[in-house]
Design a protein around this motif. Structure first.
Motif, PDB file in Angstrom:
ATOM      1  N   SER A   1       5.860   6.027   6.412  1.00 45.13           N
ATOM      2  CA  SER A   1       4.944   6.692   5.489  1.00 45.13           C
ATOM      3  C   SER A   1       5.550   7.998   4.973  1.00 45.13           C
ATOM      4  O   SER A   1       5.093   8.535   3.963  1.00 45.13           O
ATOM      5  CB  SER A   1       3.604   6.975   6.178  1.00 45.13           C
TER       6      SER A   1
ATOM      7  N   GLU B   1      -4.258  12.978   4.482  1.00 49.85           N
ATOM      8  CA  GLU B   1      -4.110  12.008   5.558  1.00 49.85           C
ATOM      9  C   GLU B   1      -3.156  10.895   5.111  1.00 49.85           C
ATOM     10  O   GLU B   1      -3.200  10.449   3.970  1.00 49.85           O
ATOM     11  CB  GLU B   1      -5.457  11.399   5.941  1.00 49.85           C
TER      12      GLU B   1
ATOM     13  N   GLN C   1       0.826  -1.207   0.000  1.00 51.18           N
ATOM     14  CA  GLN C   1       0.000   0.000   0.000  1.00 51.18           C
ATOM     15  C   GLN C   1       0.862   1.260   0.000  1.00 51.18           C
ATOM     16  O   GLN C   1       0.536   2.248  -0.664  1.00 51.18           O
ATOM     17  CB  GLN C   1      -0.931  -0.002   1.213  1.00 51.18           C
TER      18      GLN C   1
ATOM     19  N   THR D   1      -4.271  -0.124   4.288  1.00 55.48           N
ATOM     20  CA  THR D   1      -2.845  -0.161   4.622  1.00 55.48           C
ATOM     21  C   THR D   1      -2.577  -1.202   5.695  1.00 55.48           C
ATOM     22  O   THR D   1      -1.581  -1.938   5.649  1.00 55.48           O
ATOM     23  CB  THR D   1      -2.367   1.221   5.089  1.00 55.48           C
ATOM     24  N   CYS D   2      -3.462  -1.273   6.677  1.00 54.81           N
ATOM     25  CA  CYS D   2      -3.308  -2.246   7.753  1.00 54.81           C
ATOM     26  C   CYS D   2      -3.249  -3.670   7.189  1.00 54.81           C
ATOM     27  O   CYS D   2      -2.333  -4.446   7.513  1.00 54.81           O
ATOM     28  CB  CYS D   2      -4.470  -2.115   8.733  1.00 54.81           C
TER      29      CYS D   2
ATOM     30  N   THR E   1      -0.787   7.336   7.000  1.00 57.41           N
ATOM     31  CA  THR E   1      -0.727   6.504   8.206  1.00 57.41           C
ATOM     32  C   THR E   1       0.431   6.916   9.098  1.00 57.41           C
ATOM     33  O   THR E   1       1.516   7.246   8.623  1.00 57.41           O
ATOM     34  CB  THR E   1      -0.622   5.020   7.847  1.00 57.41           C
TER      35      THR E   1
ATOM     36  N   LYS F   1      -4.781   7.103  10.724  1.00 58.90           N
ATOM     37  CA  LYS F   1      -4.570   8.173   9.746  1.00 58.90           C
ATOM     38  C   LYS F   1      -4.451   9.535  10.442  1.00 58.90           C
ATOM     39  O   LYS F   1      -5.248   9.862  11.320  1.00 58.90           O
ATOM     40  CB  LYS F   1      -5.723   8.211   8.746  1.00 58.90           C
TER      41      LYS F   1
ATOM     42  N   ASP G   1      -6.710   3.269   8.654  1.00 63.37           N
ATOM     43  CA  ASP G   1      -6.701   2.954   7.224  1.00 63.37           C
ATOM     44  C   ASP G   1      -6.575   1.431   7.102  1.00 63.37           C
ATOM     45  O   ASP G   1      -5.478   0.874   7.155  1.00 63.37           O
ATOM     46  CB  ASP G   1      -5.519   3.647   6.553  1.00 63.37           C
TER      47      ASP G   1
ATOM     48  N   SER H   1      -1.493   2.100  11.642  1.00 64.73           N
ATOM     49  CA  SER H   1      -2.316   2.438  10.476  1.00 64.73           C
ATOM     50  C   SER H   1      -3.329   3.541  10.755  1.00 64.73           C
ATOM     51  O   SER H   1      -4.190   3.815   9.921  1.00 64.73           O
ATOM     52  CB  SER H   1      -3.041   1.182   9.980  1.00 64.73           C
TER      53      SER H   1
END
Length: 412
Positions: free
Chosen positions: A267, A64, A31, A161-162, A66, A203, A158, A201
């Motif tokens: 990130s 936003e 991601q 992404t998690c 993570t 945001k 999120d 994860s």
């Protein structure tokens, strides 16, 4: 005066660094590998709640992303708040590991992780929150609630992404198995890793991070709500560990060159705290070989150098710089009225920002203004820049300006 000196300064930094194309996005998390590499933003939050945020591109400030490993200081604060330093220290140490973030790095005798800023330590800290027997859902809910309180808005996870991170979490899973074998965590390894990855994860925006960092810098008192989110002792402990271990195996170099307690995330963000003064955050997704945002690191270097933010610098601190603003009788050319702005003490960024804000909020009775610096003891580089730009803004807006600087503090 429509322009904002602080915002202009922050935008200048972003523009100066925009052509830096070094680094790569985190490619080991699918991601994040697909993330847009171009966003670039910075935010400052003072300990009295003023936020200044700038993005290079439209929408960068509101973007936003993570929180990733920038969650570690805040999760550590929550664990310390729920338990005690003595109890948390039974499971997680506070010494620099000298190794990468994803190494096991256990104390040879106690088998506890070296500090809460490496993954092994962060997984262990996560498992202390809401009690060792807590289900994953309730533990994560407690973490999101605490982070939301720090950010002063409701945050969320999120899940895309998690899930992406969980699919590639073999190394964290192996850490959890080892921690479980040494009785550092009690939960099943999969649940422990899932709980930790959900924490990572959450945001946030760059402004959220600056406010969260400012809460630590303000001794645990939220700069906007005024609530004591965590104790002064907890805030001190967290920042001390950030200073020694927040930038992993590069923490020593970071403190020597930048001098700001900090924590990075893959990130692309970096947070920093200046105790009693500021919370800082910068974001740009491309990372160096250590997993730190290249451009965000450069932002911190600029801020530290220009604003005298290095913790070890012998800079005098100034915050109550506006002695008073008064109106006196003036000449006929002044329409009979003149405003006098008397400044005092040491003028650094915090003082300059307070001067700028106080003057912007003042309603001037005439276009004749005198700035009196005779009670000012010292002005650092960024303070002088802010005073000069303030003077120029007044002149551009049609004010007739006078400056009293008998000791020449602006030309030393």
């Amino acid at each position: 005066m429509k322009d904002d000196i602080v915002a202009d300064y922050l935008r200048e930094i972003l523009i100066e660094l925009q052509d830096n194309s070094e680094g790569e996005v985190a490619d080991y998390i699918p991601q994040l590998a697909d993330a847009d590499p171009e966003p670039f933003s910075v935010a400052l939050c003072t300990t009295d709640g003023q936020i200044y945020a700038q993005g290079l591109n439209e929408g960068d400030v509101e973007l936003e992303f993570t929180i990733q490993s920038m969650s570690k200081p805040f999760a550590y604060a929550l664990a310390l708040k729920e338990h005690t330093l003595k109890k948390v220290a039974r499971f997680v140490g506070m010494e620099p590991s000298g190794e990468a973030f994803n190494e096991l790095s256990l104390d040879g005798e106690t088998k506890r992780p070296m500090n809460p800023m490496i993954n092994a330590g962060a997984i262990t800290v996560n498992q202390l929150i809401n009690g060792e027997e807590s289900p994953v859902e309730e533990r994560v809910e407690k973490i999101v609630e605490f982070f939301s309180e720090l950010a002063d808005r409701t945050l969320s996870i999120d899940m895309a992404t998690c899930n992406s991170e969980i699919e590639t979490s073999d190394r964290n899973m192996s850490l959890a198995h080892m921690l479980r074998s040494y009785d550092m965590i009690q939960d099943e390894s999969h649940d422990a890793v899932e709980s930790y990855i959900q924490q990572c994860s959450i945001k946030v925006t760059v402004s959220d991070l600056a406010m969260m960092a400012a809460t630590l810098a303000n001794g645990g008192e939220h700069p906007v709500t005024g609530k004591q989110v965590c104790s002064k002792r907890v805030a001190l402990q967290v920042q001390a560990v950030m200073a020694s271990a927040g930038m992993y195996d590069g923490a020593g170099r970071w403190m020597a060159s930048v001098g700001i307690p900090a924590k990075s995330g893959v990130s692309g963000g970096i947070i920093g705290t200046l105790p009693g003064r500021l919370g800082i955050a910068a974001f740009s997704p491309k990372l160096d070989s250590s997993g730190n945002s290249v451009r965000a690191c450069r932002v911190f270097e600029h801020l530290s150098r220009d604003m005298g933010l290095h913790l070890m610098a012998a800079e005098k601190r100034g915050r109550v710089a506006v002695r008073n603003i008064s109106t006196v009788e003036g000449s006929a050319a002044d329409k009979g009225i003149k405003t006098i702005i008397r400044l005092q003490g040491d003028i650094d960024f915090n003082a300059g920002e307070k001067i700028w804000r106080t003057i912007r909020e003042h309603e001037f009775a005439s276009k004749s203004v005198l700035v009196d610096l005779d009670k000012v003891d010292e002005v650092n580089d960024v303070g002088e820049r802010m005073l000069r730009e303030l003077y120029e803004h007044f002149e551009a807006d049609g004010y007739q300006m006078e400056l009293v600087d008998s000791d020449g503090v602006l030309s030393r």
